[in-house]
Motif scaffolding. Structure first.
Motif, PDB file in Angstrom:
ATOM      1  N   LEU A 106       3.177  12.294  12.043  1.00 29.11           N
ATOM      2  CA  LEU A 106       4.131  11.219  12.328  1.00 29.11           C
ATOM      3  C   LEU A 106       3.830   9.974  11.498  1.00 29.11           C
ATOM      4  CD1 LEU A 106       4.631  11.406  16.215  1.00 29.11           C
ATOM      5  CD2 LEU A 106       6.327  11.883  14.430  1.00 29.11           C
ATOM      6  N   THR A 107       2.530   9.662  11.334  1.00 32.73           N
ATOM      7  CA  THR A 107       2.155   8.486  10.548  1.00 32.73           C
ATOM      8  C   THR A 107       2.657   8.634   9.111  1.00 32.73           C
ATOM      9  OG1 THR A 107       0.174   8.339  11.898  1.00 32.73           O
ATOM     10  CG2 THR A 107       0.226   6.972   9.937  1.00 32.73           C
ATOM     11  N   MET A 108       2.507   9.832   8.571  1.00 29.05           N
ATOM     12  CA  MET A 108       2.970  10.040   7.193  1.00 29.05           C
ATOM     13  C   MET A 108       4.487  10.019   7.130  1.00 29.05           C
ATOM     14  SD  MET A 108       0.375  12.594   5.248  1.00 29.05           S
ATOM     15  CE  MET A 108      -0.116  13.586   6.619  1.00 29.05           C
ATOM     16  N   GLN A 109       5.119  10.543   8.172  1.00 25.33           N
ATOM     17  CA  GLN A 109       6.579  10.529   8.207  1.00 25.33           C
ATOM     18  C   GLN A 109       7.100   9.093   8.196  1.00 25.33           C
ATOM     19  OE1 GLN A 109       8.581  11.981  11.767  1.00 25.33           O
ATOM     20  NE2 GLN A 109       9.476  13.637  10.553  1.00 25.33           N
ATOM     21  N   GLN A 110       6.322   8.205   8.823  1.00 23.68           N
ATOM     22  CA  GLN A 110       6.704   6.794   8.856  1.00 23.68           C
ATOM     23  C   GLN A 110       6.453   6.113   7.520  1.00 23.68           C
ATOM     24  OE1 GLN A 110       8.147   5.242  11.633  1.00 23.68           O
ATOM     25  NE2 GLN A 110       8.185   7.338  12.392  1.00 23.68           N
ATOM     26  N   GLY A 111       5.894   6.832   6.567  1.00 26.48           N
ATOM     27  CA  GLY A 111       5.658   6.272   5.247  1.00 26.48           C
ATOM     28  C   GLY A 111       4.455   5.359   5.165  1.00 26.48           C
ATOM     29  N   LEU A 112       3.501   5.532   6.049  1.00 25.73           N
ATOM     30  CA  LEU A 112       2.327   4.654   6.068  1.00 25.73           C
ATOM     31  C   LEU A 112       1.208   5.158   5.162  1.00 25.73           C
ATOM     32  CD1 LEU A 112       2.345   3.804   9.850  1.00 25.73           C
ATOM     33  CD2 LEU A 112       2.890   2.260   7.977  1.00 25.73           C
ATOM     34  N   GLY A 113       1.427   6.264   4.489  1.00 26.40           N
ATOM     35  CA  GLY A 113       0.456   6.735   3.521  1.00 26.40           C
ATOM     36  C   GLY A 113      -0.594   7.661   4.102  1.00 26.40           C
ATOM     37  N   MET A 114      -1.219   8.407   3.189  1.00 20.53           N
ATOM     38  CA  MET A 114      -2.144   9.448   3.608  1.00 20.53           C
ATOM     39  C   MET A 114      -3.412   8.877   4.243  1.00 20.53           C
ATOM     40  SD  MET A 114      -3.727  12.586   1.441  1.00 20.53           S
ATOM     41  CE  MET A 114      -5.029  11.697   0.645  1.00 20.53           C
ATOM     42  N   ILE A 115      -3.958   7.834   3.625  1.00 20.96           N
ATOM     43  CA  ILE A 115      -5.222   7.276   4.129  1.00 20.96           C
ATOM     44  C   ILE A 115      -5.051   6.801   5.573  1.00 20.96           C
ATOM     45  CG2 ILE A 115      -7.007   5.521   3.766  1.00 20.96           C
ATOM     46  CD1 ILE A 115      -6.928   7.562   1.536  1.00 20.96           C
ATOM     47  N   THR A 116      -3.962   6.044   5.798  1.00 21.71           N
ATOM     48  CA  THR A 116      -3.696   5.578   7.157  1.00 21.71           C
ATOM     49  C   THR A 116      -3.558   6.776   8.097  1.00 21.71           C
ATOM     50  OG1 THR A 116      -2.366   3.898   6.079  1.00 21.71           O
ATOM     51  CG2 THR A 116      -2.288   3.954   8.485  1.00 21.71           C
ATOM     52  N   ALA A 117      -2.860   7.792   7.645  1.00 24.30           N
ATOM     53  CA  ALA A 117      -2.637   8.971   8.487  1.00 24.30           C
ATOM     54  C   ALA A 117      -3.953   9.637   8.861  1.00 24.30           C
ATOM     55  CB  ALA A 117      -1.726   9.962   7.775  1.00 24.30           C
ATOM     56  N   ILE A 118      -4.870   9.726   7.883  1.00 17.71           N
ATOM     57  CA  ILE A 118      -6.171  10.353   8.154  1.00 17.71           C
ATOM     58  C   ILE A 118      -6.925   9.543   9.211  1.00 17.71           C
ATOM     59  CG2 ILE A 118      -8.440  10.898   7.166  1.00 17.71           C
ATOM     60  CD1 ILE A 118      -6.925  11.431   4.500  1.00 17.71           C
ATOM     61  N   ILE A 119      -6.882   8.222   9.035  1.00 16.07           N
ATOM     62  CA  ILE A 119      -7.570   7.364   9.996  1.00 16.07           C
ATOM     63  C   ILE A 119      -6.966   7.526  11.382  1.00 16.07           C
ATOM     64  CG2 ILE A 119      -8.057   4.949  10.612  1.00 16.07           C
ATOM     65  CD1 ILE A 119      -8.163   4.405   7.555  1.00 16.07           C
ATOM     66  N   VAL A 120      -5.621   7.534  11.440  1.00 18.11           N
ATOM     67  CA  VAL A 120      -4.947   7.677  12.731  1.00 18.11           C
ATOM     68  C   VAL A 120      -5.320   9.006  13.387  1.00 18.11           C
ATOM     69  CG1 VAL A 120      -2.688   8.019  13.825  1.00 18.11           C
ATOM     70  CG2 VAL A 120      -3.033   6.123  12.246  1.00 18.11           C
ATOM     71  N   GLY A 121      -5.333  10.075  12.600  1.00 16.84           N
ATOM     72  CA  GLY A 121      -5.662  11.403  13.158  1.00 16.84           C
ATOM     73  C   GLY A 121      -7.053  11.444  13.757  1.00 16.84           C
ATOM     74  N   LEU A 122      -8.034  10.937  12.985  1.00 16.99           N
ATOM     75  CA  LEU A 122      -9.409  10.959  13.482  1.00 16.99           C
ATOM     76  C   LEU A 122      -9.564  10.030  14.682  1.00 16.99           C
ATOM     77  CD1 LEU A 122     -11.399  10.985  10.122  1.00 16.99           C
ATOM     78  CD2 LEU A 122     -11.029  12.899  11.684  1.00 16.99           C
ATOM     79  N   ALA A 123      -8.896   8.870  14.609  1.00 25.04           N
ATOM     80  CA  ALA A 123      -9.005   7.910  15.713  1.00 25.04           C
ATOM     81  C   ALA A 123      -8.400   8.471  16.989  1.00 25.04           C
ATOM     82  CB  ALA A 123      -8.328   6.598  15.328  1.00 25.04           C
ATOM     83  N   THR A 124      -7.345   9.267  16.849  1.00 21.06           N
ATOM     84  CA  THR A 124      -6.739   9.888  18.028  1.00 21.06           C
ATOM     85  C   THR A 124      -7.781  10.735  18.768  1.00 21.06           C
ATOM     86  OG1 THR A 124      -4.625   9.993  16.869  1.00 21.06           O
ATOM     87  CG2 THR A 124      -4.860  11.376  18.824  1.00 21.06           C
TER      88      THR A 124
END
Lengths: 319, 500
Positions: A88-106
């Motif tokens: 979802l983070t990547m779908q929102q266009g927030l970029g891969m790095i942010t998405a990785i951080i969000v995934g691990l933080a989840t």
């Protein structure tokens, strides 16, 4: 000196190595019986490595959880949730790095809640993580609206699941990385020793100055984060986040850990054993498919093997 | 009334070649309350375990009501009317009083179903006979600890007990509960039940018992009527010449202007620690004596941060400290060798080395990685120094003997370089050889300038090593006596017995 030799022979506890012995026997058996089906080909072996990566990665963290005399049933659901939040983070266009951080933080956040409820509210981990198993998957369904969330980033797909370097799948690198870190932490570090002491005798650990609640908090957070990573790898491999990822994985992970020789009674834990246990289960599944058995038969055989291995491996407890 | 109900003759018992009972004679008359006394290791509990069929005798005979008996297990003894109430309760908290009383003996009706009505009404009758007011339908977890004891007694009575053995029955009771217990004992006596009463508390024994038998080192010392013996004479008989050769007091020089390292001021914790104050100096061995349940262990647990402190202060090296956990206590330089080494001191499934380094992991690691060769070296040295009998520091500690395990719990704190070492019953369940070695180790620790606080129920070892002894009674320190002024064990015994 014969007496010394005899002494060291009796000290050699073959039960400790049951998983390694069993693994070698399984490999020999299938490489003979399934030679024609191509069991021992490089392609098939790499295939097994790919299929077992997520279980192995979650298993490394679960080894710490079980060694500290706790359990985490929520890992499969956390994997699904992290896959969804990453996608979802990547779908929102927030970029891969942010998405990785969000995934691990989840994963880390769910692990934190697990740890908090176990240590501060004093609910048994079996119940906490059983409930969390439902909650996390429910949230994953809710966020995704039960539909797959596609991932378009080619870099992500390469790094987290589908890529390979010099013909070696990237998933194998992930597995090795996590296993090596887990091995060092368990065998060499202060934290590993404190985890084992906490699981072996929590009172004695407390009396020795160990903050056992902090240890438990940390193992649950590590378990959550590794489950998150596993979910991100599922997403990379299938190029989408789905709420169905990791269903039933918690049982395969626990089976791999116990098969590897970690004690359900706490105090004993082996990361290498867990990885071998995971690969062995994967190998057997793979072989059964090659032999033409279907999923139902695979499940029966898998269950039987777990019982056999644990029965052979467990020392009879002194009364 | 002068009929002898129990006659144990020339009882002999040895464990692994070590004689525990040597030709012990023990006779009890019908309907009397007979006290069985003696120091730790005198053989009281072994004798009672033989009488209840837990152990089998090597030589000798047991006669009950004139008939020879041979017990091969506890239910044999129960069949002829011998029951024992242990210090640890054997009740199941989630069941009712009646269900506990009839556990395994539930009255049945058709098809093997439990006859609840009969069970409750029979229980009610037993409870009424005892003269106490609990309902058979109460859950045991909801009644006070004192009534747990009463329930245990009711359980014994339901089995047509003729001889009832009580082991330290008042150690967990409050004063008023003790009174109730004594009135029950008198009622039981009137109804013809014989009671064997094991206790260290002299005042209670003089209050409730008819006759006394004293054992020492596995032999009879005296059997006398309570009316004919004074407390002084009784203490002399219990203590005897046991200021033994192996555990002699060696006077240690006391340094001038030594500094106080641990000061405890008006400490309160839980229900057992009411008002405890004492000072421990560098290089001192301070003993703490008191009866079971006087609050000694609870005091050291509170100082070490295991139990919460509800009042008072702890000062370390002159400044006030708030200690909320063992971790914080250890950071202040304290170390505790707990009461029960198996459940509190060691991780039994782990190795000698792994256990020994546990409190010192921080010092033995670099960037969180344990320096194993350095750790091995230090543990090897300690194992040698303390003469721990193990062929390998990687051996599992569950395979070592009690004395060697205890040395390892000590080793944990020696490795950690603890300044203030607290020992709770450091020699319990340890053989005499290891006991002398442990006393010697403790002296060495104090000689190196560290402070040692020893809680012990074994007067001999307390007198052998202490520079000063604190007397604890009902949650308070009642006096502090210099070792030099103590002539013998009797004096300390009297001090811990006497009412404030």
């Amino acid at each position: 000196m014969p007496s010394k030799l005899k002494n060291s022979l009796s000290l050699f506890d073959w039960r400790q190595y049951i998983v390694y012995i069993a693994f070698v026997l399984v490999l020999i058996y299938f490489s003979i019986t399934l030679a024609e089906e191509g069991f021992m080909t490089t392609g098939n072996i790499l295939n097994i490595a790919r299929q077992t990566a997520m279980i192995s990665i979650m298993g490394v963290a679960m080894t710490f959880v079980i060694a500290s005399k706790e359990i985490d049933l929520s890992v499969g659901s956390i994997a699904a949730l992290s896959a969804i939040t990453t996608a979802l983070t990547m779908q929102q266009g927030l970029g891969m790095i942010t998405a990785i951080i969000v995934g691990l933080a989840t994963g880390l956040a769910v692990g934190f809640v697990n740890g908090y409820l176990v240590t501060k509210v004093a609910i048994p981990s079996f119940l906490v993580t059983l409930a969390m198993m439902m909650i996390a998957r429910g949230v994953a369904m809710w966020l995704s609206g039960t539909a797959p969330v596609p991932i378009l980033s080619e870099n992500y797909i390469f790094l987290f699941g589908s890529g390979s370097v010099l013909g070696v799948p990237i998933l194998l690198f992930w597995t090795l990385l996590i296993a090596i870190i887990g091995y060092i932490v368990m065998r060499k570090s202060v934290f590993g020793r404190q985890t084992l002491a906490t699981g072996g005798n929590e009172t004695a650990a407390t009396f020795s100055g160990i903050n056992t609640n902090r240890i438990k908090m940390t193992v649950f957070m590590a378990s959550g984060m590794m489950a998150g990573l596993a979910g991100m790898l599922y997403a990379g491999r299938l190029q989408a986040g789905r709420f169905t990822f990791g269903e039933g994985d918690e049982l395969s992970v626990i089976a791999a850990v116990i098969l590897g020789g970690t004690s359900l009674f706490g105090g004993v834990g082996t990361v290498v054993g867990t990885v071998i246990g995971s690969v062995m289960i994967g190998t057997i599944n793979n072989a059964l498919i090659l032999q033409g058995l279907d999923v139902s038969q695979q499940m029966v055989v898998q269950g039987a093997i777990i019982i056999l291995a644990v029965a052979f491996g467990s020392k009879k407890r002194k009364s | 009334m002068n009929h002898t109900i129990l006659r144990m003759k020339e009882i002999e018992k040895a464990f692994n070649g070590i004689t525990v009972l040597d030709k012990v004679n023990f006779e009890v008359k019908t309907g009397e309350v007979h006290a069985l006394m003696g120091g730790n290791g005198a053989g009281k509990s072994t004798l009672m375990k033989i009488l209840t069929g837990v152990y089998q005798l090597d030589e000798g005979s047991i006669e009950i009501d004139g008939e020879y008996q041979q017990f091969s297990n506890p239910s044999d003894a129960e069949k002829v009317g011998v029951s024992m109430i242990f210090q640890e309760f054997s009740l199941i908290p989630k069941l009712t009083v009646a269900q506990n009383i009839y556990l395994h003996y539930e009255p049945r009706k058709a098809f093997g179903m439990i006859n609840d009505k009969k069970m409750v009404s029979d229980s009610r009758k037993i409870i009424a006979d005892m003269g106490i007011s609990i309902s058979p339908n109460d859950l045991v977890e909801n009644i006070s600890l004192g009534y747990w004891q009463m329930t245990e007694i009711a359980k014994a009575l339901s089995k047509n007990t003729k001889i009832l053995i009580m082991d330290e029955p008042t150690s967990t009771l409050t004063k008023s509960e003790t009174k109730t217990l004594f009135s029950i004992i008198r009622r039981l006596k009137e109804s013809g039940i014989t009671i064997i009463y094991i206790s260290h508390r002299m005042d209670e024994i003089f209050e409730v018992c008819d006759r006394i038998t004293v054992l020492r080192n596995g032999t009879n010392v005296i059997t006398a009527s309570c009316a004919d013996i004074t407390m002084e004479a009784l203490i002399n008989n219990i203590v005897g010449g046991s200021m033994g050769q192996s555990l002699k007091w060696i006077e240690r020089p006391i340094k001038e202007n030594r500094k106080p390292i641990l000061e405890v001021k008006h400490l309160q914790s839980g229900s057992r620690v009411k008002d405890v104050s004492f000072t421990l100096y560098e290089g001192e061995i301070l003993g703490m004596a008191g009866l079971m349940g006087s609050g000694r262990s609870e005091t050291v647990r509170a100082v070490f941060g295991v139990d919460a402190i509800s009042g008072g202060e702890v000062h370390v090296r002159g400044s006030k400290k708030l200690i909320f956990s063992p971790k914080e206590a250890i950071q202040e330089g304290l170390g505790l060798v707990p009461e029960d080494r198996r459940s509190q001191g060691l991780v039994l499934e782990h190795s000698v080395k792994e256990n020994t380094i546990l409190p010192s992991l921080g010092a033995l690691s670099r960037r969180q990685i344990i320096q194993n060769s350095q750790a091995d070296e230090k543990v090897e040295a300690l194992v040698k120094k303390l003469k721990v009998k193990t062929d390998d520091i990687h051996k599992t500690v569950s395979l070592l003997s009690g004395g060697n395990q205890q040395k390892l719990v000590l080793a944990k704190w020696l490795l950690n370089d603890t300044d203030i070492l607290i020992l709770d019953e450091p020699t319990s369940g340890v053989d005499i050889g290891a006991k002398a070695e442990i006393v010697e180790i403790i002296r060495e620790i104090a000689d190196s300038g560290k402070a040692v606080l020893v809680v012990s129920s074994e007067m001999t070892e307390l007198l052998a090593m202490s520079d000063r002894i604190l007397i604890m009674k009902d949650g308070e320190i009642t006096s502090s006596i210099d070792r030099k002024e103590i002539k013998g064990e009797e004096e300390v015994e009297r001090a811990i017995q006497v009412e404030k």
